[in-house]
Enzyme design. Sequence first.
Site, mmCIF file in Angstrom:
data_model
loop_
_atom_site.group_PDB
_atom_site.id
_atom_site.type_symbol
_atom_site.label_atom_id
_atom_site.label_comp_id
_atom_site.label_asym_id
_atom_site.label_seq_id
_atom_site.Cartn_x
_atom_site.Cartn_y
_atom_site.Cartn_z
ATOM 1 N N PHE A 140 -1.113 0.414 -8.953
ATOM 2 C CA PHE A 140 -1.724 1.276 -8.079
ATOM 3 C C PHE A 140 -1.284 1.005 -6.582
ATOM 4 O O PHE A 140 -1.533 -0.046 -6.145
ATOM 5 C CB PHE A 140 -3.086 1.334 -8.182
ATOM 6 C CG PHE A 140 -3.868 2.467 -7.514
ATOM 7 C CD1 PHE A 140 -3.900 3.701 -7.811
ATOM 8 C CD2 PHE A 140 -4.423 2.056 -6.159
ATOM 9 C CE1 PHE A 140 -4.663 4.726 -7.236
ATOM 10 C CE2 PHE A 140 -4.823 3.372 -5.280
ATOM 11 C CZ PHE A 140 -4.901 4.460 -6.103
ATOM 12 N N ASP A 225 2.124 -5.806 -2.352
ATOM 13 C CA ASP A 225 0.709 -4.764 -2.072
ATOM 14 C C ASP A 225 -0.503 -5.529 -2.139
ATOM 15 O O ASP A 225 -0.776 -5.905 -3.200
ATOM 16 C CB ASP A 225 0.726 -3.593 -2.999
ATOM 17 C CG ASP A 225 -0.409 -2.712 -2.644
ATOM 18 O OD1 ASP A 225 -1.304 -2.939 -1.906
ATOM 19 O OD2 ASP A 225 -0.590 -1.480 -3.236
ATOM 20 N N LYS A 254 -8.004 -2.217 2.675
ATOM 21 C CA LYS A 254 -9.314 -2.484 2.097
ATOM 22 C C LYS A 254 -10.250 -3.607 3.156
ATOM 23 O O LYS A 254 -10.977 -3.028 4.194
ATOM 24 C CB LYS A 254 -9.452 -2.784 0.961
ATOM 25 C CG LYS A 254 -8.784 -1.904 -0.193
ATOM 26 C CD LYS A 254 -9.414 -2.019 -1.728
ATOM 27 C CE LYS A 254 -9.139 -0.652 -2.254
ATOM 28 N NZ LYS A 254 -7.930 -0.457 -2.932
HETATM 29 C C1 LIG Z 1 -6.804 0.710 -2.780
HETATM 30 C C2 LIG Z 1 -5.548 0.389 -3.286
HETATM 31 C C3 LIG Z 1 -4.310 1.081 -2.286
HETATM 32 C C4 LIG Z 1 -4.852 2.432 -1.640
HETATM 33 O O1 LIG Z 1 -5.483 2.200 -0.406
HETATM 34 P P1 LIG Z 1 -6.131 3.338 0.416
HETATM 35 O O2 LIG Z 1 -6.819 2.931 1.331
HETATM 36 O O3 LIG Z 1 -7.236 4.167 -0.710
HETATM 37 O O4 LIG Z 1 -5.222 4.413 0.621
HETATM 38 C C5 LIG Z 1 -3.090 0.734 -2.528
HETATM 39 N N1 LIG Z 1 -3.054 -0.492 -3.141
HETATM 40 C C6 LIG Z 1 -3.770 -1.150 -3.669
HETATM 41 C C7 LIG Z 1 -3.513 -2.412 -4.569
HETATM 42 C C8 LIG Z 1 -5.030 -0.852 -3.765
HETATM 43 O O5 LIG Z 1 -5.875 -1.431 -4.401
#
Ligand SMILES: *Cc1c(COP(=O)(O)O)cnc(C)c1O
Length: 404
Positions: A140, A225, A254
Amino acid sequence: MEQPISVTRSNFNDWMVPVFAPANFIPVRGEGSRIWDQENKEYIDFAGGIAVNALGHAHPVAVNALTEQATKLWHVGNGYTNEPVLRLAKQLTENTFADKVFFCNSGAEANEAALKLARKVGLDSGVAGKSGIVAFNNAFHGRTLFTVSAGGQPKYSQDFAPLPNGINHVAFNDLEAAKAAINEQTCAVIVEPIQGEGGVIPADIEFLKGLRALCDEFGALLIFDEVQTGVGRTGSLYAYMNSGVTPDILTTAKALGGGFPVGAMLTTDKFAPHFSVGTHGTTYGGNPLASAVAGAVFEFINTPEVLEGVKHRHQYFLDALNILNAEYQVFDEIRGQGLLIGCVLKAEYAGKAKDITTWAGEEGLLALIAGPNVVRFTPSLIIPEQDIDEGIARLKRALAKLAK
Ligand SMILES: *Cc1c(COP(=O)(O)O)cnc(C)c1O
């Protein structure tokens, strides 16, 4: 003063684009790891706003940073720089592998910037067609068209075709599959050190080391990420520090703002100059208000006490969850690092994760899912032990409903 407009949960269905299905109560106030709804019912917060509220709710460090900056300067736009953003950039570069930072407002935007930078580096290399991106099944990376395409869950992208092309997905933790996909035309490999939304699945260290070696061999950028794993979540400042593998680009969001929207893409002096003036940008990114809060949150978290406290709380959670599981036998596996914990349901309870979080809500506990079969906990990094105890007691009552 005029009374605020009175609203109820059913108004969500009246007025909101229905991409979410929020719980049937509305939180109105929070303090530490507890929140209260419109009826003044209290909840223990094991969700932490999806790994965002790293200091819980209304922490004085964050509140003071926000209110102090609020009386000075909110926004000037990127035609001017500002003091809070430069201080935050100094903190991030001094405490990580990175030399340079690009600020934005979310995880998706941080990954969007990372993937665009990798494409630009590939273009500038002069190698024909060096635009391929290798990503992983079940990953994700956010909801923009580029990042949702890099994500490995077709259910989130297939309705929006035509998608950006040149993205190749292979099995997570399968180094042979990655080896077969990475070549001279690859400009980037993007991976989560722990797949969060995908089910709290840690990457094997040998897998990450292998990806590093393949990226070095073929001149591709390794993108971690760390939107979910970053800023202390695993008990290290960033999860890459647990693996001994250093990426070329790291994305963080986050927990970075502790609840104030902010994201960042970190990279090195080698790659940053491929983004020159005008090649990428943002209106809000690095705005003084967000940067001031993030700077204070980052400073608070990046101490041995807080980071050790996350590791301690991990064990405390695990011990409590194992005791619960010995009684109810609902989880096959409890996995994750620090305060990113996933409880995998046994096959007989497949698909019940959402029900468990609903029952948890009834019992006064906020919890998350990570896919249909995993209950996920991402509480405040400084949640008090007594709140863990009380949350576990409420979880126990929710699990009793499942076991029935
Ligand atoms: C939550 C998340 C995203 C997306 O972040 P947003 O602030 O919702 O755009 C991308 N990568 C990972 C691993 C995430 O947990």
